[in-house]
Each structure stands twice: as structure tokens, then as C-alpha cells.
Design an enzyme around this catalytic site. Structure first.
Site, short mmCIF file in Angstrom:
data_model
loop_
_atom_site.label_atom_id
_atom_site.label_comp_id
_atom_site.label_asym_id
_atom_site.label_seq_id
_atom_site.Cartn_x
_atom_site.Cartn_y
_atom_site.Cartn_z
N THR A 91 0.66 -0.82 -0.41
CA THR A 91 0.02 -0.16 0.01
C THR A 91 0.83 0.98 -0.14
O THR A 91 0.64 2.04 -0.58
CB THR A 91 -0.95 -0.16 1.06
OG1 THR A 91 -2.05 -1.28 1.43
CG2 THR A 91 -1.59 1.69 1.18
N THR A 136 1.21 -4.59 3.95
CA THR A 136 1.27 -5.30 5.14
C THR A 136 0.49 -6.58 5.67
O THR A 136 0.80 -6.60 6.68
CB THR A 136 0.24 -4.04 6.15
OG1 THR A 136 -1.44 -4.07 5.15
CG2 THR A 136 1.11 -2.90 6.41
N ASP A 137 -0.20 -6.76 4.29
CA ASP A 137 -0.82 -8.32 4.33
C ASP A 137 0.01 -9.36 4.94
O ASP A 137 -0.38 -9.97 5.74
CB ASP A 137 -1.59 -8.32 3.37
CG ASP A 137 -2.62 -7.93 3.57
OD1 ASP A 137 -3.20 -6.58 4.52
OD2 ASP A 137 -3.10 -7.44 2.36
N1 ASP Z 1 -2.79 -5.51 0.41
C1 ASP Z 1 -1.66 -4.28 1.07
C2 ASP Z 1 -0.55 -4.80 0.77
O1 ASP Z 1 0.06 -6.37 1.51
C3 ASP Z 1 -2.25 -4.08 2.37
C4 ASP Z 1 -0.96 -2.74 2.74
O2 ASP Z 1 -0.22 -2.67 1.90
O3 ASP Z 1 -1.27 -2.46 3.21
O4 ASP Z 1 0.04 -5.16 -0.21
#
Ligand code: ASP
Length: 336
Positions: A15, A88-89
Site C-alpha cells: 500500500t 502490511t498483509d
Molecule cells: N494489500 C496490501 C499489501 O499487503 C495491504 C497493505 O500494504 O497495507 O500489499
């Protein structure tokens, strides 16, 4: 005057690097573009960057962990610290994996990201990136950590516990190592320098599967998993046990499995405090009969990635894997 510390930023997408597309947020900014949002940091340290990949971290895989490790290893001598921008995932899986793949590092390896893209006005990305670079530039920092929302979490103890909030990560069964307030790093757990040389691991065996039990899990599923993977992690209920209706299939499969050097590990669906199979009859006897390993207070992310590394590096020796599994690395297991 002290020389400016040299930091290498490795970007992988997420993200933090995302832009709006017709079909939703999608990684697009590269490492230098990320840095262009925090020009002030270059007054404090020298930051270079490389792009490892540009993916939504839903697509993270062990092969990319290897690429990250190789990139850090290739540049290790030239930098004082490393910052990895990541979605974050699956960030908690990567921070755990790197904890087992980059050992004894007196140079910090910091993983960070954000809940909102760096280009948005109200974003957590700029602060997380600045905090991470400052932490990586501090001479008292070492080892693999995740920095998010002002918290510094041991790489093996992080878990994403909020889908949207800025405090997305918790430190599970272990306190945060430090907090970052403005420019100050307040250390709760001072880290002693490693005395062994830094060691990079490249070999993983990713034939690991997790079976999350639900009331009524079917034996056929268990049989399939036993036959198709080298390691089965059972995410059981409470402190850990096997339901009566799965015992037959366990006894039959385990007999074949153990002699083939395969591994079964008991973990729990309960986030806090960990497993202890000694407590109930449904756990105690099974553990004895099958010589199961137990995750105790380790996170699932740490359990899985530690097993991948041990299976990749112990040459199939069950005893070596077992010994390695219970050895504490980056604060991952304490309650055994
Ligand atoms: N879908 C994203 C990822 O993990 C979520 C994020 O980065 O917060 O790349």
C-alpha cells in the site's frame, strides 16, 4: 562531527507504494519515488535504494524472501542499516522469515509499510518510513524488527491485528522492543551485540501446510494433507488437542510419517499466551504417542517460517529440526 549513517532502502511494493487504478489500489511507486516524499531524511542520513519487486504483498512468496536476503547480503558491508518497504498483509510472515534467514546481524534490518499510500494527505506512510530509517540509522539498533505506528516489534513477534487502523501490528506474547517518539528511540529491551558473525540462509523448504481445525473437521482432509506435505502445522483450539473423530486417521498416518521424517507441529488459534498440550487429555496422550512438536508461545507466522528454514537447512534430520525449533531466535519462543 559524526559521519552520516548509510542506509539502504529496499522496496517491494505494498500500500505504501500504491496508486489508485481503475480496479483499486495497486503498487506503482518505486523506491526513489517513495523517498521523494520524505526529502528531509536525507539531511540526517545517506539513503540509497533498490527495487526488489513491486507487488501487493498478498503475492509474497519464499522465492522473494530469498531475493531480499541476497540483496541485503550483497550490500551488507556497505551500509549501516537496511529498511524494507512491504505491504502490511504478509509483513509479519516476512519479518519472521527474515529473522531466521538473516542471523546475528549487528546491523538493523527494519521492515515497514503503511495502511495508506504515501501520496495521500492523511497517510501513516511518511511517519513510518522516517521512523524506520531513523531506527535503522541508530548505532544501538540491531537484528530484524518491524517498525509501525511508533512501535518497534521483534521480527518474530509481529502480527497484523487491525485491518484498517494505523496501529495495525501487535507484538504477541512479548513486549515491543522500543517505541519511537518524535526523534527519540525509547528502548524497553536493550539488545546486546551479537558475538557470532552474521549468517545468511538461502535454503527453505516450503512444503508446509496449516490445518485450522473447526468443530467437525473431516478426516479425509487430514489424510490428504499428511500425504502431500512434509510438515503439517495444526492450528487447534485453546491450549491444543486433537478431536476424537480425527484420532484414527492421525494414528494411521503418523506411523507412516514419522519414519519418513515428516513433521507435525501443534499450534493454537488463540492469539495470546500459546499452546500447552500437557493440560488436557485430548492433548497430552496425543503428544506422547506422536512425538508432536508444539509452538507454545510462538506466533503462527514465526512457527511456519522457522519450520521452512529448518527443513531447508537440517538435511532432513528430525532431531536437528526439533532442537532448532525450540532454540530461541530473535525472542521467538520463551515459554517452553
Ligand atoms: N494489500 C496490501 C499489501 O499487503 C495491504 C497493505 O500494504 O497495507 O500489499
Amino acid at each position: 562531527m559524526n559521519r552520516k549513517r548509510n542506509i539502504l532502502l529496499l522496496a517491494t511494493g505494498g500500500t505504501i507504494a500504491s496508486m489508485i487504478s481503475e480496479h483499486g489500489l495497486k503498487p506503482g511507486l518505486d523506491a526513489e519515488q517513495l523517498l521523494s516524499f520524505i526529502p528531509e531524511i536525507r539531511e540526517e542520513c545517506q539513503v540509497d535504494s533498490i527495487q526488489v519487486c513491486n507487488i501487493d504483498s498478498t503475492n509474497m512468496k519464499p522465492e522473494i524472501w530469498r531475493q531480499i536476503v541476497c540483496a541485503v547480503e550483497a550490500k551488507y558491508l556497505y551500509y549501516d542499516g537496511f529498511v524494507i518497504c512491504h505491504g502490511t498483509d504478509t509483513m509479519a510472515y516476512t519479518s519472521a522469515a527474515l529473522s531466521y534467514m538473516i542471523l546475528n546481524s549487528n546491523k538493523p534490518v527494519v521492515i515497514t509499510g503503511s495502511q495508506k499510500p504515501i501520496s495521500e494527505d492523511s497517510t501513516d506512510a511518511r511517519q513510518n518510513l522516517i521512523d524506520s530509517i531513523r531506527y535503522a540509522a541508530d548505532p544501538d539498533s540491531r537484528g530484524v524488527v518491524l517498525v509501525f505506528n511508533g512501535s518497534v516489534i521483534a521480527g518474530t513477534r509481529a502480527k497484523k491485528t487491525y485491518a484498517h487502523s494505523y496501529n495495525a501490528f501487535s507484538s504477541v506474547n512479548f513486549p515491543p522492543i522500543a517505541t519511537i517518539q518524535e526523534r527519540k528511540i525509547i528502548r524497553f529491551i536493550p539488545q546486546q551485540p551479537f558475538t557470532q558473525p552474521v549468517h545468511f540462509v538461502h535454503d527453505l523448504n516450503d512444503s508446509v501446510v496449516v490445518l485450522k481445525l473447526i468443530p467437525g473437521t473431516k478426516p479425509e482432509l487430514v489424510e490428504y494433507l499428511f500425504q502431500n506435505y512434509d510438515c503439517l502445522v495444526i492450528e487447534s483450539f485453546g491450549v491444543g488437542g486433537i478431536p476424537q473423530n480425527l484420532l484414527d486417521v492421525f494414528y494411521t498416518q503418523m506411523e507412516q510419517w514419522i519414519s519418513r521424517g515428516k513433521i507435525v507441529v501443534m499450534a493454537t488459534q488463540v492469539t495470546n499466551e500459546g499452546s500447552n498440550m500437557e493440560v488436557y487429555e485430548v492433548g497430552q496422550k496425543v503428544k506422547e504417542d506422536f512425538h508432536l512438536m508444539e509452538a507454545y508461545d510462538m506466533t503462527l507466522e514465526a512457527t511456519i517460517t522457522k519450520l521452512m528454514v529448518l527443513m531447508g537447512t537440517c538435511g532432513g534430520s528430525y532431531t536437528a529440526i526439533c532442537d532448532g525449533f525450540y532454540k530461541t531466535v530473535n525472542y521467538d519462543i520463551l515459554s517452553r
